[in-house]
Motif scaffolding. Structure first.
Motif: not given
Length: 205
Positions: A130-132, A151-154, A160-161, A174-176
């Motif tokens: 988490g960040l915020i 998000n590190s699940s992929q 990811y928001g 969700n995206g880079i």
């Protein structure tokens, strides 16, 4: 604003003062000595005052309001300009907690944006770090609030928001970041988390 070419610096800066709070469009055009003009650049200037600003420069003070937080386990670190104690280092178990405030509650019709600078020092926790985060503690079926995470699940570390109104379901993005790929690259990254209520969208920039 007209600026003679002989006075231009690189980079050129100009300060506008006295503007009422609001959103403005600025058109920037360069004209040479014989009147030829290059393509114009249209910039958006937002002078709306933020509701909170955590510099996290070694502390958790709110720089513009009364919503200062409490540091739990985080320690001072160099920031993106390599200034000592210009940032906070979080180890996955540390955090900054802030008392709930009406300043952070945007209702169901107000657009809002959250901006964060972050630098990773390794792969993050699975599925997310988490960040915020602000919201109820209920399970996601009745969850109401908003959050920005890594998000590190992929297999990659990506921003990811998501946000949810009590009766509105969950909207997510969700995206880079467009130019970097995996965020675990030793660089600082700026992300803007923007909610548009009229369109029912959440976008990350």
């Amino acid at each position: 604003v007209v600026v003679p070419a002989t006075s231009l610096a690189n980079p050129f800066t100009h300060t506008l003062t006295g503007l009422p709070s609001g959103i403005y469009k600025l058109v920037v055009t360069s004209v040479n000595i014989i009147g030829e003009s290059d393509e114009s650049a249209v910039l958006t200037l937002d002078t709306i005052t933020p509701v909170v600003w955590f510099k996290l420069d070694g502390n958790a003070l709110d720089s513009i309001g009364a919503n200062s937080g409490t540091i739990i386990g985080a320690v001072a670190a160099n920031n993106r300009k390599n200034i000592a104690s210009g940032a906070l280092y979080f180890d996955g178990a540390s955090s900054v907690t802030v008392q709930n405030s009406a300043d952070f509650s945007f209702g169901t019709s107000t657009d809002f944006t959250i901006s964060v600078w972050a630098k990773l020092d390794g792969n993050q926790l699975t599925p997310a770090t988490g960040l915020i985060s602000k919201g109820t503690a209920a399970a996601f079926g009745g969850w109401s609030g908003y959050q920005l995470v890594i998000n590190s699940s992929q297999g990659e570390n990506n921003f990811y928001g998501e946000y949810s109104d009590i009766n509105g379901g969950i909207t997510w993005n969700n995206g880079i970041t467009p130019t970097t790929g995996d965020l675990n690259d030793g660089n600082w990254h700026l992300v803007h988390y923007a909610v548009n209520r009229a369109n029912g969208t959440l976008k990350l920039y």
